[in-house]
Structures are given as C-alpha cells and as structure tokens.
Design a protein around this motif. Structure first.
Motif, PDB file in Angstrom:
ATOM      1  N   LEU A  93       0.974  -1.263   0.012  1.00 25.76           N
ATOM      2  CA  LEU A  93       0.180   0.046  -0.142  1.00 25.76           C
ATOM      3  C   LEU A  93       0.793   1.344  -0.014  1.00 25.76           C
ATOM      4  N   CYS A  94       0.671   1.969  -1.092  1.00 27.26           N
ATOM      5  CA  CYS A  94       1.278   3.362  -1.213  1.00 27.26           C
ATOM      6  C   CYS A  94       0.633   4.494  -0.847  1.00 27.26           C
ATOM      7  N   LEU A  95       1.169   5.188   0.258  1.00 27.18           N
ATOM      8  CA  LEU A  95       0.414   6.291   0.742  1.00 27.18           C
ATOM      9  C   LEU A  95       1.230   7.382   0.376  1.00 27.18           C
ATOM     10  N   ARG A 109       4.185  13.378  -3.354  1.00 22.68           N
ATOM     11  CA  ARG A 109       5.044  12.837  -2.766  1.00 22.68           C
ATOM     12  C   ARG A 109       4.767  11.400  -2.324  1.00 22.68           C
ATOM     13  N   GLU A 110       5.220  10.331  -2.655  1.00 22.80           N
ATOM     14  CA  GLU A 110       4.988   9.031  -2.005  1.00 22.80           C
ATOM     15  C   GLU A 110       5.830   8.777  -0.613  1.00 22.80           C
ATOM     16  N   ARG A 111       5.001   8.978   0.368  1.00 24.10           N
ATOM     17  CA  ARG A 111       5.524   9.079   1.637  1.00 24.10           C
ATOM     18  C   ARG A 111       5.895   7.431   2.393  1.00 24.10           C
ATOM     19  N   GLU A 112       4.833   6.781   1.919  1.00 23.16           N
ATOM     20  CA  GLU A 112       5.298   5.464   2.715  1.00 23.16           C
ATOM     21  C   GLU A 112       4.848   4.337   1.822  1.00 23.16           C
ATOM     22  N   ARG A 113       5.282   3.210   2.044  1.00 21.66           N
ATOM     23  CA  ARG A 113       4.913   2.014   1.581  1.00 21.66           C
ATOM     24  C   ARG A 113       4.873   0.886   2.727  1.00 21.66           C
ATOM     25  N   LEU A 114       3.805   0.231   2.583  1.00 20.44           N
ATOM     26  CA  LEU A 114       3.010  -0.543   3.779  1.00 20.44           C
ATOM     27  C   LEU A 114       3.083  -2.042   2.963  1.00 20.44           C
ATOM     28  N   ALA A 115       3.340  -2.942   3.174  1.00 22.10           N
ATOM     29  CA  ALA A 115       3.049  -4.116   2.806  1.00 22.10           C
ATOM     30  C   ALA A 115       1.837  -4.617   3.656  1.00 22.10           C
ATOM     31  N   LEU A 116       0.864  -5.255   2.984  1.00 21.76           N
ATOM     32  CA  LEU A 116      -0.483  -5.728   3.571  1.00 21.76           C
ATOM     33  C   LEU A 116      -0.136  -6.875   3.975  1.00 21.76           C
ATOM     34  N   PRO A 117      -0.304  -6.734   5.489  1.00 22.59           N
ATOM     35  CA  PRO A 117       0.314  -8.020   6.250  1.00 22.59           C
ATOM     36  C   PRO A 117      -0.600  -9.455   6.384  1.00 22.59           C
ATOM     37  N   GLY A 135      -2.090   4.483  -3.549  1.00 23.98           N
ATOM     38  CA  GLY A 135      -1.987   3.279  -4.679  1.00 23.98           C
ATOM     39  C   GLY A 135      -1.309   1.861  -4.454  1.00 23.98           C
ATOM     40  N   LEU A 136      -0.974   1.089  -5.347  1.00 20.82           N
ATOM     41  CA  LEU A 136      -0.685  -0.139  -5.044  1.00 20.82           C
ATOM     42  C   LEU A 136       0.477  -0.620  -5.675  1.00 20.82           C
ATOM     43  N   ARG A 137       1.491  -1.658  -5.041  1.00 24.44           N
ATOM     44  CA  ARG A 137       2.610  -2.136  -5.853  1.00 24.44           C
ATOM     45  C   ARG A 137       2.406  -3.367  -5.550  1.00 24.44           C
ATOM     46  N   ALA A 138       2.831  -4.346  -6.619  1.00 21.74           N
ATOM     47  CA  ALA A 138       2.481  -5.740  -6.470  1.00 21.74           C
ATOM     48  C   ALA A 138       3.771  -6.640  -6.850  1.00 21.74           C
ATOM     49  N   HIS A 139       4.218  -7.362  -5.893  1.00 18.33           N
ATOM     50  CA  HIS A 139       5.518  -8.116  -6.007  1.00 18.33           C
ATOM     51  C   HIS A 139       5.212  -9.686  -6.582  1.00 18.33           C
ATOM     52  N   GLY A 140       5.950 -10.234  -7.516  1.00 14.72           N
ATOM     53  CA  GLY A 140       5.674 -11.604  -7.963  1.00 14.72           C
ATOM     54  C   GLY A 140       6.446 -11.692  -9.013  1.00 14.72           C
ATOM     55  N   PRO A 141       6.384 -13.062  -9.742  1.00 12.92           N
ATOM     56  CA  PRO A 141       7.090 -13.245 -10.834  1.00 12.92           C
ATOM     57  C   PRO A 141       6.822 -12.472 -12.140  1.00 12.92           C
ATOM     58  N   PHE A 142       7.699 -12.418 -13.137  1.00  5.19           N
ATOM     59  CA  PHE A 142       7.454 -11.821 -14.383  1.00  5.19           C
ATOM     60  C   PHE A 142       7.933 -12.992 -15.277  1.00  5.19           C
ATOM     61  N   PHE A 198       4.349  -9.171 -12.931  1.00  9.29           N
ATOM     62  CA  PHE A 198       4.418  -8.200 -12.001  1.00  9.29           C
ATOM     63  C   PHE A 198       5.558  -7.492 -12.061  1.00  9.29           C
ATOM     64  N   ASP A 199       5.501  -6.059 -11.563  1.00 11.12           N
ATOM     65  CA  ASP A 199       6.565  -5.216 -11.701  1.00 11.12           C
ATOM     66  C   ASP A 199       6.495  -4.317 -10.661  1.00 11.12           C
ATOM     67  N   PRO A 200       6.901  -4.216  -9.610  1.00 10.36           N
ATOM     68  CA  PRO A 200       6.723  -3.219  -8.263  1.00 10.36           C
ATOM     69  C   PRO A 200       7.245  -1.707  -8.790  1.00 10.36           C
ATOM     70  N   SER A 201       7.902  -1.544 -10.067  1.00 13.49           N
ATOM     71  CA  SER A 201       8.287  -0.241 -10.420  1.00 13.49           C
ATOM     72  C   SER A 201       6.901   0.439 -10.873  1.00 13.49           C
ATOM     73  N   LYS A 202       5.901  -0.292 -11.138  1.00  8.68           N
ATOM     74  CA  LYS A 202       4.695   0.413 -11.548  1.00  8.68           C
ATOM     75  C   LYS A 202       3.665   0.590 -10.411  1.00  8.68           C
ATOM     76  N   LEU A 203       3.448   1.818 -10.444  1.00  7.69           N
ATOM     77  CA  LEU A 203       2.206   2.019  -9.094  1.00  7.69           C
ATOM     78  C   LEU A 203       1.081   1.761 -10.159  1.00  7.69           C
ATOM     79  N   LEU A 204       0.149   1.106  -9.022  1.00  2.00           N
ATOM     80  CA  LEU A 204      -1.001   0.504  -9.804  1.00  2.00           C
ATOM     81  C   LEU A 204      -2.338   1.237  -9.010  1.00  2.00           C
ATOM     82  N   VAL A 205      -3.232   1.415  -9.590  1.00  2.40           N
ATOM     83  CA  VAL A 205      -4.685   1.843  -9.123  1.00  2.40           C
ATOM     84  C   VAL A 205      -5.448   0.628  -8.665  1.00  2.40           C
ATOM     85  N   ASP A 206      -6.010   0.875  -7.719  1.00  2.00           N
ATOM     86  CA  ASP A 206      -6.914  -0.157  -6.913  1.00  2.00           C
ATOM     87  C   ASP A 206      -8.040  -0.493  -7.967  1.00  2.00           C
ATOM     88  N   PRO A 207      -8.350  -1.533  -8.342  1.00  2.00           N
ATOM     89  CA  PRO A 207      -9.531  -1.953  -9.221  1.00  2.00           C
ATOM     90  C   PRO A 207     -10.887  -1.664  -8.522  1.00  2.00           C
TER      91      PRO A 207
END
Length: 674
Positions: free
Chosen positions: A37-39, A46-54, A75-82, A90-99
């Motif tokens: 979760l990117c706040l 400014r993206e002030r924090e990134r918090l992994a959804l626990p 916004g969101l970032r997702a980690h996983g395989p490409f 998956f590409d965490p450099s891409k900021l994603l909009v919540d569907p």
C-alpha cells in the motif's frame, strides 16, 4: 511512521473501506507474493510510505491502517514473478490503481513509460492517478423496472460542450444534464430513458496519443467503480444529483458499461491496474500463444468472465453505480464477452446467471450489445430473459428498404413485428429488442442520407477504420452546398426513417442530436474526435426535426397498437388479427406479393387491445394510389401523420375515400370512434 495491522481480519469489501478509527484495505491477487500500500501526501505529489499488506485470506491481501481517514491518497504495488509463459507480469516499479477505487484525484494520461519493460525499473508514480479513500452515500433511489421505451443515447461531453443554456463551468460534464435547459429538451422530446455513454475512468489508446488525438467516447476504461474526473468532477454526489434530476422528470438512466476489457491494451500496453495485480487471473490468454492475451474485443485484451474474481469485480462495479449513483440499469458494450467461457459463448454462462439473480441488480434493466469480434461473437437473439438486446438487423433491413433495395418486404415486416425471428423465446417479447437506425458508432441520421461512403480521414487511419458497408445513400453531391430540393429530400428521408423506428414494436432508440439534424461530416467512427465533429451544434439545431421527433414519441405513447410488447403474429385481438399486411386494395396481401422484388411499399393494420392503426411505408419514387381497408364497425379513419407533410394537421378520412401515398413517405392512420 504509519502502522498497519492484520488484527481486524479481512474486510468484507475489496478496496478501501474507511471507518471511525481508520481504513481497511483488501486487494485480490492469486499470484502476487506481496502487495504494498503506497500512501501519498495530501497534494498527491510525494509517495511518503510503502506498507506491505500483512494479512492474507486465500487470495485476498489485507490490512488496517489506524487513523487513516477519508480523503487519503493511495496506490498499490505488487511483487511476484515476471513470467510471460505463465501469464505473470508483476513489476513493483509500476504504481497501480486499486480496481475497487471509488474516486481518483486526477484522470489517466497515457505515457509510453507506463508500458516500459520491468528491467528498466521506471517508477510510474509521477504518471498515475491516486485513488482517494472515500465512502459514498448508499441507498440512491431508482425507478421501478419497466421496458426502456424511447431511449436517447447520449455522449456526455459532446452533448453540452456548446450548449448556450448551460453555465460555462458545467459544459461538457455530467452535471450539465441536471440543468433546466437540458431537462426541458429531453422532456419535450418525450424521452423515457437516457442511455449515457461511458462515465468510468478511462485512458486514451496509445495510437491516438501518437496521432495527437484522444478517445472522445470513453470505451477504454480502467477503473469500473470510479467516475472519470474529466466527465464527473463532482464524483458520486454528482452522479446521484443528475440521476435524481432525471428521475424527477420521469426519465430512467442507463449507463453504458465497458466490462469486456480494460485500457491496458495488448502485451505492449500500459501497466495500470489488472496487469500488474494479477494478469493471469483477470485476462483471458490467447489459446495459440499463451504469453499473449486473447483479443475477442479488438482492443488488445479480454476479461475472463468465467473466473470468480472477475465476476465479483463486475457485479460489485454494477452495484456501485446503482447504490451510489441511482442508475436504473446498464447497456453492456460487447456484451457477448460477458457470456464467454473457455468453450465459447453460452447463454447460461456463470456471469449471466449471477447477474440475473443478484438481489441488487436483478430488477434493473440490462441491455446487451450482443456481439464481439471473437469466434462465435455474433449472438443477436441468443441472450435469455431478462436481458434486452441491441439489434443491428433492424438497422440494416430498414436502411436497405429506404435506400430503395428490393426483396425486403418480409424482412421489413419482421422488424416492424418486433423481430420474433430473434426474440421469440421463453420470457421474451418484442420489448426484448432495442431498435435503432443509427447509434454512436456509425453515421448520424443526417449523414446516413447524405453520404454514400464514410469520410474518416481525420482519425489518422487513412479512412480504413469504421464500417465499410453502411447501406447509406446520397441525396445530392457530397461536399457540395446542397440546393433547397436536395435539403428537402434529406429531410424527407430522415423523417421517414424516424417514423419507421417509432411505429415498430420494440424499444426505439435514437442518438442524441439526430433529432437536431447533426452531422459529423461523413465520419462514421468519430470516437477520436473530441471537437466540433461530435459536439452538438445547438445554435444550428433543426427545431422542426426535433418537433417532429417529439410528435412521433407522443404518437407512440398514445397508441397501444404501436407500442404493445407482443409480437405481431396474426393472433386475434378484439376479434380481429393483431396484424394484417395489406395490398393496394385494402385486402390482405397475397402470398405472391411478398415475392415481388419490384414492390417498394408495405402497409399494415396493427391492433392491440382497444387500439388499431394503419401504417404505410413507401420507399418508391412515384405516388401510390391506395384503397384503405374498411374500419371496424363503429369506427372511422383519422389521418394523424404524413412524413412528407410534417406541418399538416390531423384530419378524418371519409369511408371509401381514395388515399394517395406520397413517394418516400410514411403515413399513420388511426381507427377512432365514429
């Protein structure tokens, strides 16, 4: 330092759910290893924090942020395989909009970096909208379900961009539709249902950006639950205000929903949302090339509506527009996709069954565009009750008849009868069809009778785009200033087409502005023209044609024989057949007459309980002398409409009086009490 916890468990709703003491977040991804979760700061810079959804419950990642209130940007970032072979991107450099975002702080703007490969690690946060934590008011009122009747397809921005009666600050927005000048026009026309073209947050296609153009129609959505900030700057309160204003005038609201694909396009398109969160789940893969996406939509990707997360997204999006916005139903772009399964289209597909049974949605109107461009994609007539369908067969058969082609009497009669060849199934009737002569994609009514060929050069595709076979005709010389006789011929043909639409069983639909004589200069695919090509010219509006359209709507509303939902089959009504197809002497047509390819006219006596009307349609070039059938006992004939003489008032017809039908005209004669 912001804290995030999983102690509260997974929330029932996906997306952001604000409460009194903080905000819950829940995001679906079956294949991501971690969702962040990117706040952002209040300005969204400014993206002030990134918090992994626990937390994780099955395939739902979740967390609770204490103290985070409505208005927060995220916004969101997702980690996983490409792994293209397995469909993962998956590409965490891409900021994603919540569907499940319900509001965005800015519109989507295409940039090539949004589609850059993951190896380049270009952070796309500066290019992306931020979702806004919000909680819209629910319980928006809707009108009771009934057939849509006279439907008015409306492109929101184009409709009021040049409207002199709308305040400048509102022009081109949804809010303009609540202005008295707009509501008065709709009410004068007799509109029963407004069908709004897409309002969901969308992005321009990359090829349009390269051409210096933009998507004026909005059929390239990203967030299905977030109104586009350009069209609906006031968000959900604005949607609800407009719905309430239309409802107060007795007008229902349908929303054109593009659930079939997203604006992420093909494998080279931007990563905005679904592709980055779980490409392998949301999208259907190409059967021949699993690392590519199926393209049954012609837009580069196709949502996999047989999968539970996609079905849930679709249902939740539709519910949002009903509960928060008060819309009365939906028109589904490329609706065949919603019935697709890995084995192809099925009328009993899981999503269609779920939609018809949903407690919020089952009593809403659902109108399908029953085709897509994939294998077996043409499914007109194949959808079960309660779904209604657009039908291009009406459009093409009526256009060909008025163009002057022969051999169309049976086809025309079938369309006037409500198209039982298409819709005569369990629980369906003539009101299952939406009849139209023109729609947003194609010629306007004016251009249909003024251009033999399309002129889409301004779209930048060398006139290759758009329909090639339009069944159109040219009264005059294209590009030349027409003389009065040519203008009169065009007016005559437009009135005949409109009259045919309103005397046919089924729901008549016109495109906003066709009643004003609007032209797009022969462009039959003006999706890329957010300019005067599609903006309505209110200053140059044809008031006489608008008044004629309103007259047709009043006639249809007043005469059950024209609007009854039953198919015309010859069944007895009040002791007489509900339809008799007429010969020139007033008798029933002989079988051989149906095969007369030289005949360019059709007449009928139509009946419903307590109502009867004679309808004549004459596409020939010479006057036609007719003898009318005798009216029922105690009844007399009254001429109420002649499209060649729109200024003429009503008048009674004497028994046995000869009747001459003018060339290229429609006449309606009512049976009234003597």
């Amino acid at each position: 330092m912001t804290t995030i916890t999983a102690e509260h468990g997974a929330p029932e709703r996906l997306g952001a759910s604000p409460g009194a003491d903080g905000t819950h977040f829940a995001v679906f991804s079956a294949h991501a290893s971690r969702i962040e979760l990117c706040l952002f700061d209040p300005a969204g810079i400014r993206e002030r924090e990134r918090l992994a959804l626990p937390g994780r419950a099955g395939d739902v990642h979740f967390g609770f942020v204490p103290g985070l209130a409505e208005g927060a940007l995220y916004g969101l970032r997702a980690h996983g395989p490409f792994d293209l072979a397995r469909g993962h991107r998956f590409d965490p450099s891409k900021l994603l909009v919540d569907p499940y975002a319900l509001r965005l702080d800015r519109p989507f703007v295409y940039h090539a970096a949004l589609g850059s490969p993951p190896g380049r690690r270009l952070d796309t946060a500066p290019l992306m909208p931020r979702a806004v934590v919000c909680r819209p008011a629910g319980g928006a009122p809707v009108l009771p379900r009934r057939a849509p009747g006279f439907t008015y397809e409306l492109l929101v921005r184009a409709y009021t961009q040049a409207h002199p009666g709308v305040p400048a600050a509102l022009r081109g927005t949804l809010g303009a539709l609540a202005e008295p000048a707009v509501l008065d026009h709709l009410q004068r026309l007799g509109v029963e249902t407004v069908e709004l073209m897409p309002l969901t947050a969308a992005i321009d296609e990359r090829h349009l950006v390269h051409l210096g153009l933009g998507n004026a129609w909005g059929y390239n959505p990203v967030c299905q639950m977030a109104p586009d900030p350009r069209l609906v700057p006031g968000g959900w309160p604005e949607v609800r205000r407009v719905s309430d204003a239309l409802h107060a005038r007795g007008i229902r609201v349908l929303l054109d929903m593009v659930l079939n694909h997203s604006g992420e396009s093909d494998h080279g398109g931007p990563t905005l949302c679904y592709r980055g969160l779980d490409n392998a789940t949301y999208y259907a893969a190409d059967a021949a090339e699993p690392d590519r996406l199926a393209n049954d939509t012609g837009t580069g990707n196709t949502f996999a509506f047989w999968r539970e997360p996609v079905m849930r997204l679709g249902i939740d999006a539709l519910r949002a527009w009903v509960e928060y916005g008060g819309v009365d139903g939906f028109r589904y772009d490329l609706g065949t996709v919603l019935g697709r399964t890995p084995q192809g289209f099925r009328p009993d597909a899981p999503f269609l069954r779920r939609l018809a049974a949903d407690p919020v949605l089952r009593d809403r109107l659902h109108v399908m565009e029953p085709w897509d461009v994939g294998p077996g994609g043409y499914q007109v007539g194949a959808f079960p009750a309660p779904f209604l369908e657009w039908q291009d067969r009406f459009r093409d058969d009526v256009r060909r008849f008025w163009r002057g082609e022969g051999g169309l009497l049976s086809a025309l009669a079938t369309r006037l009868a409500g198209s039982p060849d298409l819709f005569a199934g369990p629980g369906r009737d003539a009101a299952s069809g939406v009849n139209f002569v023109t729609a947003h994609d194609g010629f306007t009514l004016h251009d249909l009778v003024a251009y033999e060929a399309k002129h889409n050069e301004a779209n930048g595709e060398n006139n290759r785009d758009g329909h090639g076979e339009n069944h159109s005709w040219n009264n005059g010389t294209e590009g030349a200033t027409p003389d009065p006789a040519i203008l009169a011929a065009r007016q005559r043909d437009m009135r005949a087409l409109l009259a045919t639409l309103f005397v046919a069983r089924g729901n008549p639909m016109i495109v906003a502005g066709d009643e004003l004589g609007r032209s797009q200069g022969g462009n039959n695919n003006a999706y890329a023209q957010d300019n005067e090509t599609v903006w309505l010219d209110w200053a140059g509006a044809d008031g006489a044609l608008a008044a004629f359209t309103a007259r047709l709507a009043r006639l249809r509303a007043a005469v059950p024989a024209l609007r009854a939902p039953a198919f015309l089959t010859g069944a007895l009504v009040d002791g007489a057949p509900d339809v008799v197809w007429l010969g020139a002497g007033g008798e029933a047509m002989a079988p051989g007459e149906w095969r007369d390819d030289a005949r360019r006219w059709l007449g009928a006596r139509l009946a419903a309980r307590g109502s009867a009307a004679l309808v004549y349609l004459h596409a020939g070039r010479e006057p036609l002398a007719l003898r009318l059938p005798a009216p029922a006992p105690g009844r007399t004939h009254r001429l109420v409409l002649q499209t060649d003489r729109p200024e003429a008032g009503e008048r009674p017809l004497r028994p046995g009086e000869p009747f001459t039908l003018a060339p290229r005209s429609v006449a309606v004669i009512l049976e009234a009490a003597a």
